[in-house]
Design a protein around this motif. Structure first.
Motif, PDB file in Angstrom:
ATOM      1  N   VAL A  82      80.000  93.785  49.000  1.00 38.41           N
ATOM      2  CA  VAL A  82      80.830  93.707  50.200  1.00 38.41           C
ATOM      3  C   VAL A  82      80.113  92.908  51.273  1.00 38.41           C
ATOM      4  O   VAL A  82      78.889  92.741  51.237  1.00 38.41           O
ATOM      5  N   GLN A  83      80.894  92.427  52.217  1.00 39.02           N
ATOM      6  CA  GLN A  83      80.335  91.743  53.373  1.00 39.02           C
ATOM      7  C   GLN A  83      80.734  92.478  54.637  1.00 39.02           C
ATOM      8  O   GLN A  83      81.756  93.167  54.695  1.00 39.02           O
ATOM      9  N   LEU A  84      79.903  92.330  55.638  1.00 38.10           N
ATOM     10  CA  LEU A  84      80.199  92.877  56.946  1.00 38.10           C
ATOM     11  C   LEU A  84      81.615  92.495  57.361  1.00 38.10           C
ATOM     12  O   LEU A  84      82.014  91.333  57.261  1.00 38.10           O
ATOM     13  N   GLY A  85      82.373  93.472  57.839  1.00 35.13           N
ATOM     14  CA  GLY A  85      83.697  93.213  58.372  1.00 35.13           C
ATOM     15  C   GLY A  85      84.813  93.239  57.363  1.00 35.13           C
ATOM     16  O   GLY A  85      85.993  93.319  57.722  1.00 35.13           O
ATOM     17  N   GLU A  86      84.476  93.171  56.074  1.00 33.00           N
ATOM     18  CA  GLU A  86      85.490  93.210  55.019  1.00 33.00           C
ATOM     19  C   GLU A  86      86.253  94.537  55.082  1.00 33.00           C
ATOM     20  O   GLU A  86      85.679  95.593  55.326  1.00 33.00           O
ATOM     21  N   LYS A  87      87.556  94.491  54.839  1.00 32.86           N
ATOM     22  CA  LYS A  87      88.349  95.718  54.849  1.00 32.86           C
ATOM     23  C   LYS A  87      87.939  96.590  53.675  1.00 32.86           C
ATOM     24  O   LYS A  87      88.034  96.184  52.518  1.00 32.86           O
ATOM     25  N   MET A  88      87.459  97.795  53.971  1.00 37.96           N
ATOM     26  CA  MET A  88      87.044  98.694  52.892  1.00 37.96           C
ATOM     27  C   MET A  88      87.938  99.921  52.799  1.00 37.96           C
ATOM     28  O   MET A  88      87.834 100.698  51.853  1.00 37.96           O
ATOM     29  N   GLY A  89      88.819 100.093  53.778  1.00 38.90           N
ATOM     30  CA  GLY A  89      89.728 101.223  53.759  1.00 38.90           C
ATOM     31  C   GLY A  89      90.744 101.109  54.871  1.00 38.90           C
ATOM     32  O   GLY A  89      90.751 100.150  55.641  1.00 38.90           O
ATOM     33  N   HIS A  90      91.603 102.128  54.954  1.00 37.24           N
ATOM     34  CA  HIS A  90      92.582 102.154  56.044  1.00 37.24           C
ATOM     35  C   HIS A  90      92.834 103.586  56.478  1.00 37.24           C
ATOM     36  O   HIS A  90      92.657 104.534  55.707  1.00 37.24           O
ATOM     37  N   THR A  91      93.219 103.727  57.715  1.00 43.37           N
ATOM     38  CA  THR A  91      93.452 105.061  58.271  1.00 43.37           C
ATOM     39  C   THR A  91      94.797 105.599  57.797  1.00 43.37           C
ATOM     40  O   THR A  91      95.709 104.848  57.452  1.00 43.37           O
ATOM     41  N   LEU A  92      94.913 106.934  57.796  1.00 46.68           N
ATOM     42  CA  LEU A  92      96.144 107.597  57.382  1.00 46.68           C
ATOM     43  C   LEU A  92      96.842 108.307  58.526  1.00 46.68           C
ATOM     44  O   LEU A  92      97.961 108.819  58.360  1.00 46.68           O
ATOM     45  N   ILE A  93      96.214 108.357  59.680  1.00 48.89           N
ATOM     46  CA  ILE A  93      96.834 109.036  60.830  1.00 48.89           C
ATOM     47  C   ILE A  93      96.801 108.120  62.050  1.00 48.89           C
ATOM     48  O   ILE A  93      96.113 107.101  62.060  1.00 48.89           O
TER      49      ILE A  93
END
Length: 287
Positions: free
Chosen positions: A276-287
């Motif tokens: 991975v690289q800094l800033g890469e999307k690794m997840g997303h919020t659910l709330i």
């Protein structure tokens, strides 16, 4: 654990971790031009460091090896995931593990785990919000950018310095040393975010000369016997935005990120072994 991993790991139990790391600190902070240029050239060549990404690609511009190691990147070299709900990688590196925290237990490697309570300094109340949450462990190799950045907007609530050993944190050691990340010296930063508490755990390792945060400066050394903690009153607490620098390793190590239950989801493919690289999307919020 393989026989080769055992041979690599066993000597580490008897090594004087902290004296060796103090010696490395002296060497990496040396301003001797011949020494630091030789060291930089060898590391850059051996690990394939991309100096074109650095604000200054000329090794002569760095006063010490450590200044090179914590080099700043050119603006725009790392795109920060910035859509609503995005969770950004805090670092360049390789995902060691990512998944669920099960009843407070965090996977270290196949057949090995440790507890969130131990990782965060032994305080059950501090660890409670993460009991059935999510975690990821990201390993930074010598070729990686060694500044750490925020995955989400956050307001700092507490910082904890947990003294400990300084085992290597590479894959072989993670497969071999029980409770590795809960045994090594570490700095824990707990933030309040839009999805609740987020813990960023900066894990020390052998030859990691120091760990710094942007609001405190150098946290370690000194190495102390007892756990230290700092509380931040909300109106005066540091507030950092997603993608903003929060700390750095002076020499390489590992960062662990913890979230609460049912507040976020890792991206598909965000699994052990992924670079991975800094800033890469690794997840997303659910709330």
């Amino acid at each position: 654990m393989t026989f080769k991993e055992s041979l690599t790991t066993l000597p580490q139990y008897i090594l004087p971790h902290h004296p060796l790391s103090r010696l490395m600190r002296q060497l990496t902070h040396s301003n001797n031009k011949t020494w630091k240029n030789l060291f930089i050239k060898q590391i850059a060549s051996h690990y394939g460091v991309n100096m074109d990404e650095a604000i200054d690609s000329d090794i002569n511009a760095y006063r010490s090896f450590n200044q090179f190691f914590t080099r700043e990147l050119k603006p725009g070299v790392r795109a920060i995931a910035n859509e609503k709900g995005d969770i950004a990688s805090p670092a360049d590196g390789t995902v060691s593990q990512a998944g669920d925290i099960t009843e407070g237990n965090i996977i270290q490697a196949k057949g090995k785990s440790y507890t969130a309570t131990d990782l965060l300094g032994g305080d059950e109340e501090r660890a409670a919000p993460f009991k059935n949450g999510k975690f990821t462990t990201i390993y930074l190799s010598p070729k990686d950018y060694h500044r750490l950045h925020m995955p989400l907007n956050g307001t700092l609530q507490e910082m904890i310095h947990v003294p400990g050993r300084l085992f290597s944190v590479n894959a072989a050691t993670a497969n071999s040393v029980p409770r590795l990340f809960a045994r090594n010296e570490r700095v824990v930063a707990i933030f309040d975010t839009e999805i609740g508490p987020m813990a960023l755990v900066l894990v020390g390792a052998i030859f990691v000369a120091s760990i710094e945060t942007v609001w405190h400066g150098e946290v370690t050394p000194p190495t102390v016997k007892d756990i230290r903690s700092w509380q931040y009153i909300r109106k005066n607490a540091p507030k950092l935005k997603r993608g903003e620098e929060m700390g750095r390793f002076n020499m390489g190590s590992t960062i662990i990120v913890l979230y609460g239950n049912d507040v976020m989801k890792w991206e598909d493919g965000f699994v052990a072994g992924k670079e991975v690289q800094l800033g890469e999307k690794m997840g997303h919020t659910l709330i």
